[in-house]
Design an enzyme around this catalytic site. Structure first.
Site, PDB file in Angstrom:
ATOM      1  N   GLU A 197       0.850  -1.202   0.000  1.00 24.45           N
ATOM      2  CA  GLU A 197       0.000   0.000   0.000  1.00 24.45           C
ATOM      3  C   GLU A 197       0.884   1.250   0.000  1.00 24.45           C
ATOM      4  O   GLU A 197       1.785   1.370   0.838  1.00 24.45           O
ATOM      5  CB  GLU A 197      -0.910  -0.027   1.242  1.00 24.45           C
ATOM      6  CG  GLU A 197      -1.643   1.258   1.539  1.00 24.45           C
ATOM      7  CD  GLU A 197      -2.556   1.734   0.409  1.00 24.45           C
ATOM      8  OE1 GLU A 197      -3.412   0.949  -0.026  1.00 24.45           O
ATOM      9  OE2 GLU A 197      -2.385   2.891  -0.042  1.00 24.45           O
TER      10      GLU A 197
ATOM     11  N   ALA B 202     -22.240   0.352  -5.174  1.00 26.27           N
ATOM     12  CA  ALA B 202     -23.432  -0.049  -5.910  1.00 26.27           C
ATOM     13  C   ALA B 202     -24.692   0.626  -5.356  1.00 26.27           C
ATOM     14  O   ALA B 202     -25.545   1.090  -6.120  1.00 26.27           O
ATOM     15  CB  ALA B 202     -23.582  -1.567  -5.850  1.00 26.27           C
TER      16      ALA B 202
ATOM     17  N   HIS C 162     -32.485 -10.423  22.400  1.00 25.82           N
ATOM     18  CA  HIS C 162     -31.393 -11.080  23.119  1.00 25.82           C
ATOM     19  C   HIS C 162     -31.421 -12.582  22.846  1.00 25.82           C
ATOM     20  O   HIS C 162     -32.499 -13.174  22.889  1.00 25.82           O
ATOM     21  CB  HIS C 162     -31.517 -10.850  24.620  1.00 25.82           C
ATOM     22  CG  HIS C 162     -30.486 -11.596  25.406  1.00 25.82           C
ATOM     23  ND1 HIS C 162     -29.179 -11.161  25.499  1.00 25.82           N
ATOM     24  CD2 HIS C 162     -30.558 -12.770  26.088  1.00 25.82           C
ATOM     25  CE1 HIS C 162     -28.490 -12.043  26.218  1.00 25.82           C
ATOM     26  NE2 HIS C 162     -29.309 -13.029  26.590  1.00 25.82           N
TER      27      HIS C 162
ATOM     28  N   ASP D 136     -20.884   5.146 -10.771  1.00 33.23           N
ATOM     29  CA  ASP D 136     -19.418   5.261 -10.761  1.00 33.23           C
ATOM     30  C   ASP D 136     -18.899   6.264 -11.772  1.00 33.23           C
ATOM     31  O   ASP D 136     -17.764   6.733 -11.651  1.00 33.23           O
ATOM     32  CB  ASP D 136     -18.782   3.897 -11.087  1.00 33.23           C
ATOM     33  CG  ASP D 136     -18.737   2.958  -9.887  1.00 33.23           C
ATOM     34  OD1 ASP D 136     -19.397   3.254  -8.874  1.00 33.23           O
ATOM     35  OD2 ASP D 136     -18.040   1.934  -9.978  1.00 33.23           O
TER      36      ASP D 136
HETATM   37  C1  LIG Z   1     -14.236  -6.533  -6.801  1.00 31.76           C
HETATM   38  C2  LIG Z   1     -15.269  -5.476  -6.507  1.00 31.76           C
HETATM   39  C3  LIG Z   1     -16.101  -5.635  -5.432  1.00 31.76           C
HETATM   40  C4  LIG Z   1     -17.076  -4.685  -5.165  1.00 31.76           C
HETATM   41  N1  LIG Z   1     -17.871  -4.865  -4.083  1.00 31.76           N
HETATM   42  C5  LIG Z   1     -18.789  -3.949  -3.780  1.00 31.76           C
HETATM   43  C6  LIG Z   1     -19.649  -4.132  -2.673  1.00 31.76           C
HETATM   44  O1  LIG Z   1     -19.563  -5.129  -1.964  1.00 31.76           O
HETATM   45  N2  LIG Z   1     -20.593  -3.182  -2.436  1.00 31.76           N
HETATM   46  C7  LIG Z   1     -20.706  -2.061  -3.210  1.00 31.76           C
HETATM   47  O2  LIG Z   1     -21.570  -1.226  -2.937  1.00 31.76           O
HETATM   48  N3  LIG Z   1     -19.912  -1.853  -4.272  1.00 31.76           N
HETATM   49  C8  LIG Z   1     -18.961  -2.777  -4.569  1.00 31.76           C
HETATM   50  N4  LIG Z   1     -18.181  -2.588  -5.679  1.00 31.76           N
HETATM   51  C9  LIG Z   1     -18.383  -1.380  -6.506  1.00 31.76           C
HETATM   52  C10 LIG Z   1     -19.589  -1.552  -7.441  1.00 31.76           C
HETATM   53  O3  LIG Z   1     -19.386  -2.688  -8.241  1.00 31.76           O
HETATM   54  C11 LIG Z   1     -19.797  -0.320  -8.300  1.00 31.76           C
HETATM   55  O4  LIG Z   1     -19.859   0.823  -7.478  1.00 31.76           O
HETATM   56  C12 LIG Z   1     -21.083  -0.421  -9.094  1.00 31.76           C
HETATM   57  O5  LIG Z   1     -21.062  -1.536  -9.941  1.00 31.76           O
HETATM   58  C13 LIG Z   1     -21.309   0.841  -9.934  1.00 31.76           C
HETATM   59  O6  LIG Z   1     -22.495   0.718 -10.624  1.00 31.76           O
HETATM   60  P1  LIG Z   1     -22.748   1.499 -12.016  1.00 31.76           P
HETATM   61  O7  LIG Z   1     -24.110   1.134 -12.427  1.00 31.76           O
HETATM   62  O8  LIG Z   1     -22.394   2.914 -11.839  1.00 31.76           O
HETATM   63  O9  LIG Z   1     -21.663   0.909 -13.024  1.00 31.76           O
HETATM   64  P2  LIG Z   1     -21.267  -0.617 -13.522  1.00 31.76           P
HETATM   65  O10 LIG Z   1     -21.724  -1.579 -12.503  1.00 31.76           O
HETATM   66  O11 LIG Z   1     -19.857  -0.503 -13.824  1.00 31.76           O
HETATM   67  O12 LIG Z   1     -22.159  -0.796 -14.794  1.00 31.76           O
HETATM   68  C14 LIG Z   1     -21.937  -0.101 -15.964  1.00 31.76           C
HETATM   69  C15 LIG Z   1     -22.507  -0.902 -17.128  1.00 31.76           C
HETATM   70  O13 LIG Z   1     -22.550  -0.081 -18.271  1.00 31.76           O
HETATM   71  C16 LIG Z   1     -22.096  -0.817 -19.389  1.00 31.76           C
HETATM   72  N5  LIG Z   1     -21.613   0.154 -20.385  1.00 31.76           N
HETATM   73  C17 LIG Z   1     -20.571   0.985 -20.301  1.00 31.76           C
HETATM   74  N6  LIG Z   1     -20.520   1.794 -21.383  1.00 31.76           N
HETATM   75  C18 LIG Z   1     -21.553   1.446 -22.162  1.00 31.76           C
HETATM   76  C19 LIG Z   1     -22.051   1.913 -23.405  1.00 31.76           C
HETATM   77  N7  LIG Z   1     -21.494   2.952 -24.042  1.00 31.76           N
HETATM   78  N8  LIG Z   1     -23.143   1.302 -23.928  1.00 31.76           N
HETATM   79  C20 LIG Z   1     -23.743   0.268 -23.296  1.00 31.76           C
HETATM   80  N9  LIG Z   1     -23.314  -0.206 -22.108  1.00 31.76           N
HETATM   81  C21 LIG Z   1     -22.251   0.386 -21.552  1.00 31.76           C
HETATM   82  C22 LIG Z   1     -21.019  -1.721 -18.814  1.00 31.76           C
HETATM   83  O14 LIG Z   1     -20.776  -2.818 -19.668  1.00 31.76           O
HETATM   84  C23 LIG Z   1     -21.676  -2.123 -17.491  1.00 31.76           C
HETATM   85  O15 LIG Z   1     -22.505  -3.234 -17.680  1.00 31.76           O
HETATM   86  C24 LIG Z   1     -17.206  -3.542  -5.985  1.00 31.76           C
HETATM   87  C25 LIG Z   1     -16.372  -3.385  -7.093  1.00 31.76           C
HETATM   88  C26 LIG Z   1     -15.415  -4.340  -7.365  1.00 31.76           C
HETATM   89  C27 LIG Z   1     -14.538  -4.153  -8.563  1.00 31.76           C
END
Ligand SMILES: Cc1cc2nc3c(=O)[nH]c(=O)nc-3n(C[C@H](O)[C@H](O)[C@H](O)COP(=O)(O)OP(=O)(O)OC[C@H]3O[C@@H](n4cnc5c(N)ncnc54)[C@H](O)[C@@H]3O)c2cc1C
Length: 489
Positions: free
Chosen positions: A227, A344, A468, A336
């Site tokens: 880290e 998520a 409890h 994100d």
């Molecule tokens: C290993 C790991 C573990 C995690 N664990 C947790 C957890 O336990 N709890 C938690 O809250 N968060 C967790 N996260 C974070 C979480 O996965 C993300 O914050 C969440 O998925 C974000 O959601 P989103 O809908 O913004 O994007 P995403 O889930 O990234 O979805 C975006 C989607 O858009 C699609 N896409 C992109 N561009 C285009 C386009 N131009 N046309 C069509 N489709 C497109 C992609 O293919 C994807 O399917 C984790 C992440 C990782 C990597």
């Protein structure tokens, strides 16, 4: 032929996008959702990073690996003898894949149920026309059993009065060290390693690094986490982070802080990681594989932001206001791909709020009450302000803690690591933050979130009857501790 017209088009079918699509459909809009993620056969795999290579598969592997560790190390104390304990990694990974597929299919079912029209392909912003935003959908028409056999691109244009962009994020690579998903792994490759590595390096001790490092350590890897920051889990309350660190040290998870990673060289025999420790001494770590978990980059690839003038910030995130409006009329962005925590549930809440705003309602996301969870053992969960944040802001506060070692249910579980901690306003007793390290922290934190949403005081929690024996009694006792009147400690 006229373009298909929708009230709302959602680009991205992760938790931000698919939830926005469902909520918009519930509100009576005609809705399309475009998502490009492909499963191993080239078919759709709705759910984004979260479902395919994030939250869901990581939790499946954490569960399996925890069972394995318990069977090997903890069953004996219950008088349960395990003879010939073995690991069928194929089956373990296969179980995870099945869970992912159940979730993919579940979202497709929800789309049908809510009459959301799904397009499998890439969505790009084209231009704002009179009837709304034109979106080009490049559809992969796969004719073979797998994506690589024969897939052609078909294009069509659809039009939406409103567009919600939810295109998520991608793993950040080390400069000059691209992921090969064999030796140099992102979260994707790290969730499907085909044999337990003898030695594993994890670069980055954030949520993803700690969770995936824990999975492979429990399955037998010798794991070293490197880290760059000098502090372990700097965003977590110091007292909680310290307690977690002690537990990880006991488990044999090696964590090196304040390091500088140099050259990372992959070869057939493994990977050599050059690094400098906190004292400035040069080191080499020879491992079988490296997981790089140094953060995530907002994803706008293929969306065509430049051509339509969609404003991005210096990190590549879409610039939005407090209500997720972009600089373009009727184009919104959530999850994100915008500012804020990459979680998520944050993406989902923004998706719901935007759908409701489009409907003229008043959707709202309270960033102060978004819970954070790290699903290691012990789990770490928190909401609101840490003690160090309150100190820095000069807020007069009181803190109270209660250890799981004094909780009957934790003793019965055989898991007494950690504590619950409350920080509250010194004058009003309003809860300003709750921090937990210990068993089921991910579930316990919900009570704190509800309490903070209703601006409860510690006294409110202390006066609520808790079952409890339950771990939640530790929450009540920690609230009592703020007033220095714990009953069981
Ligand atoms: C290993 C790991 C573990 C995690 N664990 C947790 C957890 O336990 N709890 C938690 O809250 N968060 C967790 N996260 C974070 C979480 O996965 C993300 O914050 C969440 O998925 C974000 O959601 P989103 O809908 O913004 O994007 P995403 O889930 O990234 O979805 C975006 C989607 O858009 C699609 N896409 C992109 N561009 C285009 C386009 N131009 N046309 C069509 N489709 C497109 C992609 O293919 C994807 O399917 C984790 C992440 C990782 C990597």
């Amino acid at each position: 032929m006229a373009n298909k017209q929708f009230d709302v088009i959602v680009i991205g079918g992760g938790p931000g996008g698919y939830i926005a699509a469902i909520r918009a459909a519930q509100l009576g809009f005609s809705v399309a959702c475009i998502d490009e993620w492909k499963n191993a056969k080239g078919g759709p795999a709705l759910g984004g990073t979260c479902t395919n290579v994030g939250c869901i598969p990581s939790k499946a592997l954490l569960q399996s690996s925890e069972h394995y560790e318990h069977a090997g190390k903890h069953f004996a104390e219950h008088g349960i003898e395990v003879k010939g304990l073995g690991l069928k990694l194929d089956q373990l990974l296969g179980r995870k894949d099945k869970i992912v597929k159940q979730n993919n299919d579940g979202i497709q079912f929800l789309f049908k149920k809510n009459k959301v029209t799904f397009f499998h392909g890439r969505g790009s912003l084209v231009r704002e026309a009179q009837t709304g935003w034109e979106i080009k959908v490049a559809t992969a028409t796969s004719s073979g059993p797998s994506a690589s056999t024969s897939s052609e691109q078909a294009e069509e244009t659809i039009v939406g009065k409103h567009v919600i962009v939810a295109t998520g994020s991608n793993a950040r690579a080390l400069p000059g060290v691209p992921f090969d998903e064999d030796r140099i792994l992102s979260n994707d490759g790290a969730l499907r390693i085909q044999g337990v590595p003898k030695k594993l390096a994890v670069i980055g001790s954030g949520v993803v690094g700690l969770e995936l490092g824990s999975v492979w350590r429990r399955l037998g890897s010798d794991v070293t986490i490197l880290e760059a920051l000098p502090t372990f889990l700097g965003a977590v309350d110091e007292q909680i982070a310290k307690e977690a660190r002690k537990a990880f040290d006991r488990q044999g998870l090696k964590i090196e802080l304040g390091v500088k990673v140099g050259e990372v060289k992959a070869a057939n025999a493994g990977v050599a990681v050059e690094w400098t420790n906190a004292k400035g001494e040069a080191q080499t770590l020879k491992v079988d594989r490296v997981i790089v978990s140094i953060g995530r980059v907002p994803n706008t690839f293929g969306l065509n932001p430049e051509a339509v003038g969609l404003k991005l910030d210096e990190r590549g995130a879409i610039v939005v206001d407090d209500e997720c409006r972009t600089n373009l009329p009727n184009v919104w962005a959530v999850g994100d791909v915008v500012r804020g925590p990459m979680l998520a549930h944050k993406a989902e809440e923004e998706g719901v709020a935007v759908a409701e705003r489009i409907a003229g309602q008043h959707g709202h996301v309270d960033f102060n009450t978004i819970p954070w969870v790290i699903y290691t053992s012990p789990e770490i969960a928190w909401v609101g302000q840490t003690e160090q944040q309150l100190k820095a802001a000069g807020v007069a506060y009181q803190a109270g803690t209660f250890p799981f070692a004094a909780n009957g249910r934790a003793r019965a579980l055989g898991d007494t690591t950690g504590m619950v901690k409350f920080v509250a306003d010194a004058k009003t007793d309003e809860i300003l933050g709750v921090h937990i390290v210990g068993p089921m922290a991910s579930e316990l934190i919900s009570e704190a979130v509800v309490a903070m949403e209703f601006r409860a005081s510690c006294e409110d929690i202390a006066r609520i009857c808790h079952a409890h024996p339950s771990l939640s009694e530790a929450t009540k006792e920690a609230a009592l501790a703020v007033d220095k009147r714990t009953l069981n400690f």
